[in-house]
Design an enzyme around this catalytic site. Structure first.
Site, PDB file in Angstrom:
ATOM      1  CG  ASP A 151      -2.256   0.780   0.920  1.00 18.79           C
ATOM      2  OD1 ASP A 151      -2.210   1.608  -0.100  1.00 18.79           O
ATOM      3  OD2 ASP A 151      -3.294   0.736   1.583  1.00 18.79           O
TER       4      ASP A 151
HETATM    5  C1  BGC Z   1      -4.909   3.350  -0.077  1.00 21.87           C
HETATM    6  C2  BGC Z   1      -5.115   2.042  -1.353  1.00 21.87           C
HETATM    7  C3  BGC Z   1      -4.790   2.806  -2.588  1.00 21.87           C
HETATM    8  C4  BGC Z   1      -3.440   3.629  -2.616  1.00 21.87           C
HETATM    9  C5  BGC Z   1      -3.200   4.347  -3.746  1.00 21.87           C
HETATM   10  C6  BGC Z   1      -3.757   4.165  -0.123  1.00 21.87           C
HETATM   11  O1  BGC Z   1      -3.732   5.306   0.738  1.00 21.87           O
HETATM   12  O2  BGC Z   1      -5.089   2.618   1.270  1.00 21.87           O
HETATM   13  O3  BGC Z   1      -6.116   1.496  -1.172  1.00 21.87           O
HETATM   14  O4  BGC Z   1      -4.844   1.978  -3.694  1.00 21.87           O
HETATM   15  O5  BGC Z   1      -3.502   4.544  -1.538  1.00 21.87           O
HETATM   16  O6  BGC Z   1      -3.881   5.276  -4.143  1.00 21.87           O
END
Ligand code: BGC
Length: 761
Positions: free
Chosen positions: A300
């Site tokens: 993540d």
């Molecule tokens: C989120 C993810 C997301 C990623 C990219 C993160 O803050 O938890 O679900 O895909 O950002 O945008």
């Protein structure tokens, strides 16, 4: 046809490859493998050509920071990122959309780096790109897998047309805690429903052929248990046992893998003491070894870096070591892999085999997407122009939007409203809002593009009055900024009350603003924000002919409204077609069929509240004090999981159960539409395993069917239960089906239905 890979290898690598027998063998193999979609031979050749640094580059993902028609650095070290792109040290990017931008970035990598390996472009397409579907929690309320698949198809069509080939969706996190803002992004509280939704959405995104120009790679996220953050507070710790992990949290991920999901994202949270991003058990042992997942795991955002903050790694170098050893293949914006993996391999702290395995997974996905045949496969300006906001897409999202609406109450049959209604008073800021109904998580959409409820209603009746009442959100500060609570507005309330005194029928539109849910938007209260309840009570004082439409990104606590307001619809945030969908339901052109995918509590103190709980040792009142209860609230929810009414009524009868050791358990029930209007019903089957080696929940959803009945029509609905429905994971993480007595309930929601029992031997 000579593949792009061949030309890129020829273009960028040295003549010796051309002369080598490897190259000739490669061409032959390629021809043979063309139809088989087994790219291992190509990947092997490519891996052989790559330096360690280039391999690690494939595992490095950067966020878009760059306007491809000229560098406009926004965050981070843009010139370093560009240098890395040109050196082939970036395998994928996120947060870039638009054919021109993506083509330029792709070209930079393909034409300027030594091997010219094309990049993946990932984006959070959570409920559509330009044409927005309802938020995923709302879609879950439709219990309509065909419509959900179609909605993901629409998203894939637009996303691929905008140059992007990978979505970070579906989020398959089960959650029982409405305080957590990200419940809007998932399928609700139940693993069985969550499994069906995961499958439908993956099929919608990926289609039958990943290399088609209009399909995209999906990503099941967040492995694992992010939906169980303590106290519903964003990014918080998770501590859950084996039972919850294996029986509740993991099933949708497993189903996603079985459906061929292309990638998996790990999670921010600590799970039982180990941050998920550094969790070997989750990523290697379960996902890659037990489930045989062959795609890449992406971290993540910055979650490798956060291993240090969690106190699990002493610095970024150790965090990178732990993450790769644990099975995380792509580093999203932590810079840990690009900075430290080469040294870690050279020092023997990370095996190069793990790097090769990670790169193999990433390259395979690129082959599957067809990027080696044509790195610009998704970069077609004509398609981009034609497909974004296509009218067929709006028809599809209108369909799922109307199906997502849940009727909670309809006393005195106030609904549906009459189409020849000569007047209607509409009260509430959200009724006139074209932005909030688009929902949270819509980073590529255009602001203020939803059909507002007023616009929807206007198509039915010409004469209505609108009173805004207190504003709930200050849009002037920019919709992506922190939510700002509005102060109280006595004048707004007074104006609404004056209008209400003269009105024949009142429609009140209330709820949350879109940016009160979503990532980073946890709440400690599930009440209607701001002055809304005050407004509702004040209007009710003078006129009780009220239909309440809720627009919300999560379950809300509305006990007063549930007791007093005669008709209530849950309309969530329904995306681009919000106003049209709600108006169709209000005026009876669509008979509501949605069912709650998450329990609505009476009060926040009951959370987490969910239907598939265990029995306590003292579930009934056996003593004034010493039984499982609250002294100030009932145990039961305000509206249970699976609940939702229709403008017609359904009668359930004749439950039959047949048990056959070879064919499984056959459950049949008759459902009759006993009202005077056509309607859809979600027939739900729940099971309870009475005695087992580990205690089983009081009931668990194990089947559902959505049927459509004409007035007076009866349909026999059939369910078959086999090992998959009768079993569970025990504490040794083994799937077991144990003989014994089972209770069955088939009905209209998790608390109401016909009951029967059978013995499984
Ligand atoms: C989120 C993810 C997301 C990623 C990219 C993160 O803050 O938890 O679900 O895909 O950002 O945008």
């Amino acid at each position: 046809m000579e593949s792009y890979l061949v030309s890129s290898i020829r273009h960028s690598s040295t003549i010796d490859l051309l002369k080598s027998s490897v190259y000739c063998r490669y061409l032959n193999t390629l021809a043979k493998l063309k139809t088989k979609k087994d790219f291992s031979a190509q990947i092997k050749i490519l891996l052989h050509k790559m330096t360690l640094e280039e391999k690690i580059g494939q595992m490095n993902q950067y966020s878009g920071f760059y306007d491809a028609t000229g560098p406009v650095p926004e965050v981070g070290n843009a010139s370093l990122k560009i240098e890395h792109l040109k050196k082939g040290l970036v395998g994928s990017m996120l947060n870039v959309t638009g054919v021109d931008k993506i083509r330029n970035l792709q070209r930079m990598v393909v034409e300027e780096s030594r091997l010219g390996i094309p990049m993946l472009f990932g984006f959070d397409v959570i409920h559509g790109l330009k044409t927005l579907s309802p938020i995923p929690l709302a879609e879950a309320a439709s219990w309509d897998m065909e419509a959900i698949e179609k909605s993901a198809r629409v998203a894939a069509d637009e996303t691929s047309a905008s140059g992007v080939n990978w979505t970070f969706a579906p989020m398959v996190d089960i959650s029982r805690d409405a305080r957590w803002g990200r419940v809007m992004e998932g399928g609700g509280e139940d693993p069985f429903l969550g499994v069906q939704i995961a499958k439908a959405r993956i099929k919608g995104f990926q289609g039958e052929d990943l290399s088609a120009h209009n399909t995209i790679a999906a990503c099941a996220k967040h492995l694992a248990a992010y939906g169980f953050v303590e106290a519903g507070r964003e990014y918080n710790t998770v501590d859950i046992g084996t039972n919850t992990l294996f029986n509740i949290v993991l099933p949708p991920f497993k189903a996603a893998v079985e459906s061929g999901v292309s990638s998996v994202m790990n999670a921010f949270n600590i799970l039982n003491g180990v941050p998920a991003t550094g969790d070997r058990f989750l990523q290697r042992q379960i996902l890659k070894e037990q489930w045989n997942f062959s795609g890449p795991v992406v971290s993540d955002w910055g979650s490798i870096r956060e291993l240090v903050i969690h106190g699990y790694a002493k610095n970024l170098e150790q965090a990178a070591q732990q993450a790769i050893n644990a099975g995380c293949d792509i580093d999203m914006e932590s810079y840990g892999y690009i900075k430290h993996l080469v040294d870690l391999v050279q020092e023997g702290k990370v095996s190069e085999k793990l790097i090769d395995d990670a790169v193999t997974r990433i390259l395979r996905l690129k082959f599957e997407l067809g990027l080696f045949d044509d790195p610009y496969r998704y970069c077609n300006n004509k398609r981009e122009k034609e497909r974004l906001n296509h009218k067929d897409h709006h028809a599809a999202v209108l369909d799922i939007a109307q199906k997502s609406i849940v009727l909670l109450k309809n006393e005195n049959n106030l609904l549906p409203l009459k189409k020849d209604q000569d007047e209607l008073l509409i009260i509430g800021d959200l009724a006139d809002d074209k932005n909030s109904p688009l929902g949270s998580w819509r980073i590529a959409s255009d602001d203020h593009t939803a059909v507002s409820l007023l616009e929807g209603i206007h198509q039915y009746i010409a004469k209505y009055t609108f009173e805004q009442g207190p504003k709930i959100f200050d849009d002037s500060i920019g919709f992506r900024d922190e939510f700002k609570m509005m102060g109280s507005d006595e004048e707004g309330i007074a104006k609404a009350v004056t209008a209400a005194k003269k009105a024949k029928m009142i429609l009140m539109v209330m709820g949350e603003h879109a940016f009160q849910s979503g990532e980073g938007r946890s709440r400690t209260s599930l009440d209607l924000p701001g002055d809304q309840l005050k407004l509702l009570k004040a209007v009710y004082e003078v006129n009780q002919n009220i239909v309440l439409v809720l627009m919300n990104g999560r379950p809300l606590t509305i006990p007063w409204a549930a007791e007093h307001i005669p008709s209530i619809l849950v309309a969530w945030q329904l995306g681009s077609q919000t106003g049209n969908a709600i108006a169709k339901v209000l005026f009876g052109d669509y008979n509501p069929s949605g069912k709650l995918p998450m329990t609505f509590p009476r009060s926040i103190g009951q959370v987490p509240i969910y239907y598939n709980h265990f029995s306590t040792g003292r579930p009934q009142k056996i003593h004034e004090v010493f039984w499982s209860h609250y002294i100030d609230e009932e145990n039961s929810p305000l509206f249970p999981f699976g609940f939702g009414l229709s403008y017609t009524n359904f009668d359930y009868s004749n439950l039959k159960i047949k048990v056959s050791k070879t064919k499984g358990v056959n459950v049949l029930v008759n459902v009759r539409n006993c009202g005077d209007r056509q309607g859809e019903e979600v027939v739900q089957l729940y099971l309870h395993d009475r005695v087992a080696s580990i205690a089983r929940p009081v009931k668990e959803l194990k089947g559902f069917k959505k049927i459509n009945l004409a007035p007076g029509e009866t349909q026999e609905v059939e369910f078959t239960l086999g090992d998959a429905e009768l079993g569970f994971y025990n504490h040794a993480h083994e799937w077991v089906v144990e003989p014994g007595k089972f209770d069955v309930m088939v009905g209209t929601n998790s608390q109401k239905g016909l009951t029967g029992r059978f013995t499984w031997v």
